[in-house]
Design an enzyme around this catalytic site. Structure first.
Site, mmCIF file in Angstrom:
data_model
loop_
_atom_site.group_PDB
_atom_site.id
_atom_site.type_symbol
_atom_site.label_atom_id
_atom_site.label_comp_id
_atom_site.label_asym_id
_atom_site.label_seq_id
_atom_site.Cartn_x
_atom_site.Cartn_y
_atom_site.Cartn_z
ATOM 1 N N ASP A 68 -3.502 -1.620 -5.058
ATOM 2 C CA ASP A 68 -2.280 -0.808 -5.123
ATOM 3 C C ASP A 68 -1.450 -0.814 -3.848
ATOM 4 O OD1 ASP A 68 -3.999 0.597 -3.501
ATOM 5 O OD2 ASP A 68 -3.406 2.556 -4.292
ATOM 6 N N ASN A 88 -1.815 0.829 -1.278
ATOM 7 C CA ASN A 88 -1.659 2.235 -0.860
ATOM 8 C C ASN A 88 -0.492 2.958 -1.544
ATOM 9 O OD1 ASN A 88 -3.851 1.958 0.877
ATOM 10 N ND2 ASN A 88 -2.564 1.328 2.589
ATOM 11 N N LEU A 130 -10.807 -0.257 1.300
ATOM 12 C CA LEU A 130 -11.355 -1.610 1.232
ATOM 13 C C LEU A 130 -11.154 -2.214 -0.147
ATOM 14 C CD1 LEU A 130 -14.762 -0.932 3.035
ATOM 15 C CD2 LEU A 130 -12.627 -1.737 4.060
#
Length: 292
Positions: A197, A199, A233
């Protein structure tokens, strides 16, 4: 009375008449007709060569060369035999090494721990990121096959994980959880959010765990690692860190054997300008997912 004719010749006795020399039946006699031997004898070399046709001289020289190269041919045959011997030995060694690897593989001890990749976020990703997620899952599969303590075989299921596993056995791994994982419980099933995504959807996996009423936790990354970026991660990194921990039983070793260089990870307490970009691990080009 007898009379002689003056033209009659007196009779010549045959005893002392020498016979002409009779040639050998095969026409060879005692002479040496081998052109190579005549040439090597050293007598009349020039006359011998001049008396031969061009074809005979060519044949003679070829035969002489063949005689001179006997030792060379013998040496080459010896070298070929040695080469074949070494090749056979190499094949035997390779076969033995393969058997050793099989023996090592038989010594692998599978873990009872289960890992789940939650692939229910496709609608939040563009096609490019969905393909990256698939690549990360493939990496998980490959690393699991090489692990000394592999988790249970990866399966693709259409059912939701809550339908397959009891809620009390589920733990969602999310970097937003206030709970820090200390040990891995091999009776549990740990869920990794399958979301690339960048973030854009912060906290989505944590909220999902709360809504579903299942346990949640984050890996103890902050206890051992100083990172330049957010503690998020990729799916395969989380998967590989857990595999490494199952083998090493040391979180620090597990983190630094997996974390990519672009994360700028250094051991906590050792971060400074000269070592900020140091890494004891491997580099990877996969994008982040909302997991850890």
């Amino acid at each position: 009375m007898s009379s002689e004719s003056p033209t009659d010749s007196p009779e010549v006795p045959m005893e002392n008449t020498p016979f002409p020399e009779v040639p050998d039946v095969e026409g060879k006699g005692k002479s040496n007709d081998n052109p190579v031997e005549r040439l090597e004898a050293g007598s009349g070399k020039e006359e011998c060569l001049e008396s031969m046709s061009k074809r005979q001289r060519k044949k003679l020289l070829k035969q002489k060369q063949w005689e001179e190269q006997k030792d060379l041919r013998r040496q080459k045959r010896k070298e070929k035999r040695q080469k074949r011997k070494l090749e056979r030995q190499s094949k035997l060694d390779s076969s033995s090494e393969g058997n050793d690897r099989k023996c090592m593989r038989r010594e692998v001890v599978p873990s009872t721990l289960r890992l789940i990749v939650d692939c229910s976020f496709d609608d939040l990703m563009v096609l490019k990121d969905v393909k990256k997620l698939h690549k990360q899952i493939q990496r998980c599969y490959a690393e699991n096959r090489k692990a000394f303590h592999p988790v249970q075989d990866i399966q693709i299921r259409t059912e939701h994980y809550s339908e397959l596993i009891k809620k009390e056995d589920l733990v969602y791994l999310t970097s937003d959880s206030p709970d820090v994982l200390r040990e891995l419980d091999e009776k549990k099933a740990y869920v990794i959010g399958g979301l690339v995504d960048h973030n854009h959807h912060k906290g989505i996996t944590y909220r999902k765990a709360i809504e579903q009423g299942i346990g949640h936790a984050q890996l103890p990354l902050g206890n051992f690692v100083k990172m330049n970026s957010r503690k998020v991660l990729a799916v395969n990194h989380v998967f590989e860190i857990i595999l490494a921990y199952l083998e090493k039983r040391d979180w620090k070793e597990a983190f630094f054997s997996v974390l990519p260089q672009r994360k700028g990870a250094v051991p906590l307490g050792e971060a400074n300008d000269s070592s900020r970009h140091a890494l004891c691990g491997k580099e990877d080009e996969d994008n982040d997912s909302d997991s850890s």
